[in-house]
Design a protein around this motif. Structure first.
Motif: not given
Length: 542
Positions: A70-74, A78-83, A238-241, A246-251
């Motif tokens: 879920d984190f990498w999908d988000l 957010r970045t528009g860079i395919a994972v 990666v860090e910038e992405g 947000t913290e709410d999204e992480r939670a």
């Protein structure tokens, strides 16, 4: 008339055209051509372990799921860079990353050896790594007690380096934590080094949790993602992405997979309570764990007894009513379709439904339950019993939503009601209100975590001794400042402090006996390496 602000004077001297071109080329060589920086990549390849629940694992159909998916999908959104997200066996993931075929590796611990190969992110999860062993084995307490045992490990795991550093070399390697657990259940191995989250998941999933025990953590590691050493541009990308999440999204992601948001931090006021409170909390929590275990056994036993009683007395309405109303726990009986046929007074009180109004209603309408942590509905126990034909217990954190809006934390189980010929003619549900005990247990668990953090972070020395003054427990600061744990546990202070004379220690023991409990009592302590210092010590009896 408006005046122009003063501007610096620029003198332009016309150069010959060939000299112009040469000057331009020299300037471009020095400062470069603006706007020609390398564009960001359009995709990155991420490799990681595919068998580390709840962070990443596969469902029954082989689809990848978990917190990191879920984190990498988000991150991709957010970045528009395919994972290109590729979970796989851990040893294969490391081999692909170290051969330059991947950009990022995730689910990795940072070690001294790995720092030569990778640049690591900041940690995002703390993982305990204990030793798990079969209940038939005793005496395994720490890494030194593993000598003589073959230890199961996961190929490429940081635990291998830790064990080898402590001269534990009899290792049996497996491709995944799941393979380790299944080998242990088959008795192929009986001792294994495995991270705590996947161990709990797999042992419970395989129904073998009661057959295994575990030690305190050998060490505590942190989860990171990492890039190849020197790839600072990729690391920043990666860090910038991730900073855009947000913290709410992480939670929300963590709550989906963990059931509730993980708590962190140390209670600032806890320091003043000191060692006696820490030990007291541990004892109370141990008592609550034992109580919880005994409660479940009692509830299960009562459920089986009631199932038999209801089946035998079904044709006798008077005897059935007497039986139900004489039971202290709440009881609800249903027909095979899940409609309420009987309730006792305790069930009426907790559910808020009088029997006259609840009769013939679906159980799910009268007995409304949710998971107290996720607020998700709990599956209907009638359907579960009818499907398996056995006693079933509901999950922990079950909350009953009463008709009047009240909420009760309950412990419960359900069992089939059988006729004389063995047919299931209904279901009996037994439950009890454990709200206050549950709140106390949860509060004490949180307190234990805070005190454990205090013990780890405090520079003070905490220890516990038995009635013969033998060491049984101590804090990390004590262990690092005194002697290795293996040399300390089970020994008395005068056995360890050999630099003092017997007469000096006899006087010291007399002081302890005369002043116990004591506060800021001064006496000598040896560090185990020949140096003796005087310390101020406070003590309380258990």
């Amino acid at each position: 008339m408006l005046e122009c602000p003063l501007a610096p004077t620029v003198r332009i001297m016309r150069l010959p055209s060939s000299l112009d071109r040469l000057l331009v080329l020299l300037l471009l060589a020095v400062v470069g051509i603006p706007g020609q920086a390398a564009p960001p990549p359009t995709s990155i390849k991420v490799v990681l372990d595919d068998n580390y629940p709840p962070y990443v694992f596969r469902d029954s159909d082989g689809h990848v799921q978990g917190i990191l998916k879920d984190f990498w999908d988000l991150w991709q959104k957010r970045t528009g860079i395919a994972v290109d997200f590729q979970p796989m066996d851990w040893s294969k993931a490391r081999a692909i990353m170290e051969s330059g075929q991947a950009d990022v590796i995730d689910t990795i611990f940072e070690t001294e050896e790995r720092r030569k190969t990778y640049d690591f992110s900041q940690p995002y999860a703390t993982i305990e790594v204990p030793i798990f062993f079969h209940q038939s084995i005793s005496g395994i307490t720490d890494v030194t007690s593993l000598k003589g045992f073959t230890v199961g490990v996961k190929e490429g795991d940081a635990c291998i380096d830790f064990l080898k550093a402590h001269n534990i070399t009899e290792l049996k390697r497996y491709a995944s934590y799941e393979a380790q657990v299944k080998a242990a259940i088959r008795q192929e191995i009986r001792v294994l080094c495995i991270d705590k989250p996947p161990a709990f998941y797999f042992f419970n999933r395989e129904g073998a949790a009661d057959a295994f025990r575990h030690t305190a953590p050998l060490y505590i590691g942190d989860f990171h993602w990492a890039v190849t050493k020197g790839r600072t541009d990729l690391k920043r990308l990666v860090e910038e992405g991730f900073s855009r999440i947000t913290e709410d999204e992480r939670a929300a992601i963590e709550a989906r997979w963990l059931g509730e948001k993980l708590a962190a931090g140390v209670w600032p006021g806890v320091v003043r309570y000191g060692p006696p409170v820490l030990l007291g909390v541990i004892l109370v929590i141990a008592s609550l764990v034992a109580w919880n275990w005994a409660l479940r056994r009692r509830v299960g036993a009562r459920t089986r007894d009631l199932s038999k009683a209801v089946g035998e007395l079904r044709e006798s309405e008077e005897n059935l009513a007497i039986t139900l109303h004489s039971i202290g726990d709440a009881v609800i009986a249903t027909d095979p379709a899940g409609r309420v046929t009987r309730m006792n007074l305790a069930a009426e009180r907790l559910s808020g439904w009088p029997l006259a109004e609840a009769i013939d209603r679906p159980l799910t309408e009268v007995f409304r339950t949710i998971n107290g942590a996720t607020r998700e509905p709990v599956p209907d126990p009638v359907h579960r019993v009818m499907a398996c034909g056995e006693v079933v217990g509901l999950a922990q954190h079950t909350t009953l939503l009463a008709r009047g809006g009240q909420e009760f934390q309950i412990a419960d189980s359900a069992a089939p009601i059988r006729s004389a010929d063995g047919r299931i003619v209904g279901v009996v549900l037994v439950f009890s209100d454990v709200t206050e005990k549950y709140r106390m247990e949860e509060a004490l668990k949180k307190s234990e975590k805070r005190f454990q953090a205090l013990s780890t972070m405090s520079s003070d020395w905490f220890w516990q001794q038995d009635e013969q003054f033998r060491f049984t427990e101590f804090s990390g600061a004590f262990a690092s400042g005194f002697t290795p744990p293996a040399d300390t546990l089970g020994k008395t202070r005068w056995e360890l402090n050999i630099n003092l004379t017997p007469e000096q220690w006899a006087a010291h023991r007399a002081i302890l006996n005369a002043h116990f409990p004591f506060k800021d009592l001064e006496y000598p302590i040896s560090d185990g390496h020949g140096e003796v210092r005087w310390y101020g010590v406070s003590g309380e009896p258990l």
